[in-house]
Structure formats: C-alpha cells, structure tokens
Motif scaffolding. Structure first.
Motif, PDB file in Angstrom:
ATOM      1  N   LEU A   1       0.725  -0.548   0.057  1.00 40.02           N
ATOM      2  CA  LEU A   1       0.086   0.113  -0.266  1.00 40.02           C
ATOM      3  C   LEU A   1       1.395   1.265   0.079  1.00 40.02           C
ATOM      4  O   LEU A   1       2.166   1.134   0.553  1.00 40.02           O
ATOM      5  CB  LEU A   1      -1.129   0.266   1.571  1.00 40.02           C
ATOM      6  N   LEU A   2       0.382   1.975  -0.633  1.00 43.20           N
ATOM      7  CA  LEU A   2       1.463   2.848  -0.923  1.00 43.20           C
ATOM      8  C   LEU A   2       0.116   4.678  -1.041  1.00 43.20           C
ATOM      9  O   LEU A   2      -0.441   4.653  -1.520  1.00 43.20           O
ATOM     10  CB  LEU A   2       2.389   3.544  -1.988  1.00 43.20           C
ATOM     11  N   ALA A   3       0.764   5.584  -0.614  1.00 40.79           N
ATOM     12  CA  ALA A   3       0.363   7.018  -0.341  1.00 40.79           C
ATOM     13  C   ALA A   3       1.648   7.836  -0.838  1.00 40.79           C
ATOM     14  O   ALA A   3       2.615   8.044  -1.052  1.00 40.79           O
ATOM     15  CB  ALA A   3       0.187   7.471   0.705  1.00 40.79           C
ATOM     16  N   ALA A   4       0.929   9.343  -1.975  1.00 40.91           N
ATOM     17  CA  ALA A   4       2.228  10.606  -2.394  1.00 40.91           C
ATOM     18  C   ALA A   4       0.916  11.040  -1.540  1.00 40.91           C
ATOM     19  O   ALA A   4       0.249  11.935  -1.948  1.00 40.91           O
ATOM     20  CB  ALA A   4       1.532  10.915  -3.689  1.00 40.91           C
ATOM     21  N   GLU A   5       1.952  12.327  -0.270  1.00 42.59           N
ATOM     22  CA  GLU A   5       1.386  13.564   0.049  1.00 42.59           C
ATOM     23  C   GLU A   5       1.161  14.573  -0.243  1.00 42.59           C
ATOM     24  O   GLU A   5       2.766  14.287  -1.255  1.00 42.59           O
ATOM     25  CB  GLU A   5       1.927  13.476   1.342  1.00 42.59           C
TER      26      GLU A   5
ATOM     27  N   GLU B   1       5.061  10.377  -6.407  1.00 36.95           N
ATOM     28  CA  GLU B   1       6.229   8.900  -6.020  1.00 36.95           C
ATOM     29  C   GLU B   1       5.437   8.875  -5.063  1.00 36.95           C
ATOM     30  O   GLU B   1       4.714   9.794  -4.185  1.00 36.95           O
ATOM     31  CB  GLU B   1       7.414   9.615  -5.343  1.00 36.95           C
ATOM     32  N   THR B   2       5.066   7.587  -4.339  1.00 35.64           N
ATOM     33  CA  THR B   2       4.285   7.392  -3.751  1.00 35.64           C
ATOM     34  C   THR B   2       4.986   6.919  -2.174  1.00 35.64           C
ATOM     35  O   THR B   2       6.080   5.982  -2.675  1.00 35.64           O
ATOM     36  CB  THR B   2       3.575   5.559  -3.400  1.00 35.64           C
ATOM     37  N   THR B   3       4.685   6.336  -1.039  1.00 38.56           N
ATOM     38  CA  THR B   3       5.842   6.186  -0.434  1.00 38.56           C
ATOM     39  C   THR B   3       5.029   4.893   0.153  1.00 38.56           C
ATOM     40  O   THR B   3       3.222   5.209   0.272  1.00 38.56           O
ATOM     41  CB  THR B   3       6.047   7.105   0.744  1.00 38.56           C
ATOM     42  N   ALA B   4       5.504   3.769   0.660  1.00 32.52           N
ATOM     43  CA  ALA B   4       4.773   2.330   1.931  1.00 32.52           C
ATOM     44  C   ALA B   4       4.494   2.819   2.553  1.00 32.52           C
ATOM     45  O   ALA B   4       4.839   3.593   3.442  1.00 32.52           O
ATOM     46  CB  ALA B   4       5.776   1.657   1.230  1.00 32.52           C
TER      47      ALA B   4
ATOM     48  N   LEU C   1      -7.678   5.988  -6.863  1.00 33.61           N
ATOM     49  CA  LEU C   1      -6.662   4.925  -6.899  1.00 33.61           C
ATOM     50  C   LEU C   1      -5.862   4.584  -7.820  1.00 33.61           C
ATOM     51  O   LEU C   1      -6.600   4.104  -8.521  1.00 33.61           O
ATOM     52  CB  LEU C   1      -6.935   4.214  -6.150  1.00 33.61           C
ATOM     53  N   SER C   2      -4.242   4.140  -8.177  1.00 32.60           N
ATOM     54  CA  SER C   2      -3.557   3.787  -8.757  1.00 32.60           C
ATOM     55  C   SER C   2      -3.598   1.958  -8.691  1.00 32.60           C
ATOM     56  O   SER C   2      -2.678   2.133  -7.137  1.00 32.60           O
ATOM     57  CB  SER C   2      -2.334   4.245  -9.509  1.00 32.60           C
ATOM     58  N   ILE C   3      -3.866   1.017  -8.978  1.00 30.06           N
ATOM     59  CA  ILE C   3      -3.939  -0.096  -8.713  1.00 30.06           C
ATOM     60  C   ILE C   3      -2.801  -0.773 -10.103  1.00 30.06           C
ATOM     61  O   ILE C   3      -2.821  -0.586 -10.614  1.00 30.06           O
ATOM     62  CB  ILE C   3      -5.542  -0.950  -8.307  1.00 30.06           C
ATOM     63  N   LEU C   4      -2.019  -1.644  -9.064  1.00 32.02           N
ATOM     64  CA  LEU C   4      -0.451  -2.478 -10.240  1.00 32.02           C
ATOM     65  C   LEU C   4      -0.608  -4.016  -9.631  1.00 32.02           C
ATOM     66  O   LEU C   4      -1.767  -4.486  -8.710  1.00 32.02           O
ATOM     67  CB  LEU C   4       0.819  -1.377  -9.386  1.00 32.02           C
TER      68      LEU C   4
ATOM     69  N   GLY D   1       3.451   5.995  -9.186  1.00 30.45           N
ATOM     70  CA  GLY D   1       3.062   6.464  -8.259  1.00 30.45           C
ATOM     71  C   GLY D   1       1.535   5.665  -7.895  1.00 30.45           C
ATOM     72  O   GLY D   1       0.538   5.945  -7.746  1.00 30.45           O
ATOM     73  N   GLY D   2       1.674   4.229  -7.817  1.00 29.56           N
ATOM     74  CA  GLY D   2       0.907   3.026  -6.877  1.00 29.56           C
ATOM     75  C   GLY D   2       0.441   3.326  -6.170  1.00 29.56           C
ATOM     76  O   GLY D   2       1.153   3.598  -5.150  1.00 29.56           O
ATOM     77  N   ASN D   3      -0.459   3.083  -5.825  1.00 30.06           N
ATOM     78  CA  ASN D   3      -1.517   3.025  -4.280  1.00 30.06           C
ATOM     79  C   ASN D   3      -1.322   0.944  -4.022  1.00 30.06           C
ATOM     80  O   ASN D   3      -1.888   1.224  -2.724  1.00 30.06           O
ATOM     81  CB  ASN D   3      -2.708   3.844  -4.304  1.00 30.06           C
ATOM     82  N   LEU D   4      -2.190   0.584  -4.524  1.00 26.89           N
ATOM     83  CA  LEU D   4      -1.809  -0.905  -4.321  1.00 26.89           C
ATOM     84  C   LEU D   4      -1.372  -1.577  -5.376  1.00 26.89           C
ATOM     85  O   LEU D   4      -1.603  -1.544  -6.380  1.00 26.89           O
ATOM     86  CB  LEU D   4      -4.227  -0.774  -4.424  1.00 26.89           C
TER      87      LEU D   4
END
Length: 199
Positions: free
Chosen positions: A17-21, A26-29, A71-74, A97-100
C-alpha cells in the motif's frame, strides 16, 4: 453477436500500500490506507472532483469533472514483467505512483471497467479503466536507474496495457497490507465493431 463472457470472482492479496502526500508524484509505502469517498486523504489524487487534462481532449482544459483517478492499482506480476522487458533490476510501484499492489490476480491492467475490488475489511474500489503509461512515469523510472535516460520513452511503449488500472472508492474504510481482496468481474460482451458506414 459474440457470446457473453460469464461473471466471475477472483481472489488475491494486497502486497503493498502506498500514498503520495502533497504534490509529490512518487508514493511511499504505508501499512494501511484509510480511504474516504474522496480517496486517500492528503494524496495528490484525492477528491470527489478533478480538473480535466490532456487525457480528456473533449473538454476544455481545466473543466471540473468526476474524479475517477483516485487510486492507481498495479499487479505484482506485471511489475516483474515490465522490469524484465525494460532490462532493469526492478520496477518499484512507488516510482510510477502506485497506491495498491496486488498478487494472485493475473493481468490486473486488463480488468474491465465496473470491476469491483472487495477487501476483507469492507472497502470496495470500483475500476474505471486502464491507466495509460506516460513520459512522466518513464522519467521517474530513469531517475532511479543510473545510465538509462532512454527509459523515459521506452516505458511509454513497453507498458501499454500493462501499467495497471485506475479506480475510485465505492465503499470507504481501511485497507491493510496482506489483506485478501475479491475481484468481482461482471458478465460482459465486447461491443461490436461498427459497420464501415458508421465509423
């Protein structure tokens, strides 16, 4: 008419799981995502509405519209295959930029619109459609792989229909890493190719 493809349910697992604040691409786990109906709070793609961009040339740029890109799902298997085909050691979900990230669900990028991702904790995400690869993602990959500036353009070509899908929150709640997800694919039929005079 071609036969209908039957409805079916697949089962997989959330591996990351990841989010970009803020404004970061880029997202962070993160260990969990607390989702509202606007998506991930404070994420750059959060919101019930968004402004249209180059992907919506039928609207004037900046037109307010429904945000189906929350949401970006990979797929884990697709990330591994892309890394192999790009000839790089790995392709990290956060670089694009993935989220899941899901495992056990083959060909995530080919999941049709309306597919439901139903998580053990009660969250449901509805798939809008595939996420086309762009140079921005390719440039971010190139930043992480020394000596490969070609990846900015190579990613766009190689990742066609393998860059994951976009979705929005249908039922809010919390998703945790390691959670099981049921993938509900509706009965469907490919839309017939129009007659030449209708094109």
């Amino acid at each position: 008419m071609t036969p209908f493809i039957r409805a079916r349910t697949l089962e997989g697992r959330v591996t990351q799981l990841l989010a970009a604040e803020g404004s970061s691409f880029e997202t962070t786990a993160v260990p969990a995502l607390d989702l509202s109906y606007e998506g991930i709070p404070a994420d750059r793609h959060s919101g019930l509405l968004r402004k249209s961009g180059p992907r919506e040339p039928w609207y004037p740029r900046g037109t307010e519209m429904r945000n189906e890109r929350q949401l970006s799902i990979l797929g884990q298997d697709e990330l591994l295959a892309l890394a192999r085909d790009l000839d790089i050691p790995c392709l990290a979900a956060e670089w694009i930029g993935g989220n899941l990230v899901l495992e056990g669900v083959p060909h995530v990028s080919l999941l049709p619109p309306r597919t439901l991702l139903m998580f053990d904790g009660g969250v449901t995400i509805r798939i809008d459609g595939d996420n086309g690869p762009c140079r921005k993602s390719g440039a971010m990959i190139a930043r992480h792989v020394e000596g490969r500036p070609d990846l900015e353009f190579a990613f766009v070509k190689i990742a066609q229909h393998r860059r994951g899908v976009l979705g929005w929150v249908e039922r809010a709640g919390r998703i945790t890493a390691g959670e099981t997800v049921r993938v509900r694919i509706w009965e469907q039929q490919p839309y017939p190719d129009p007659e030449p005079h209708q094109r």
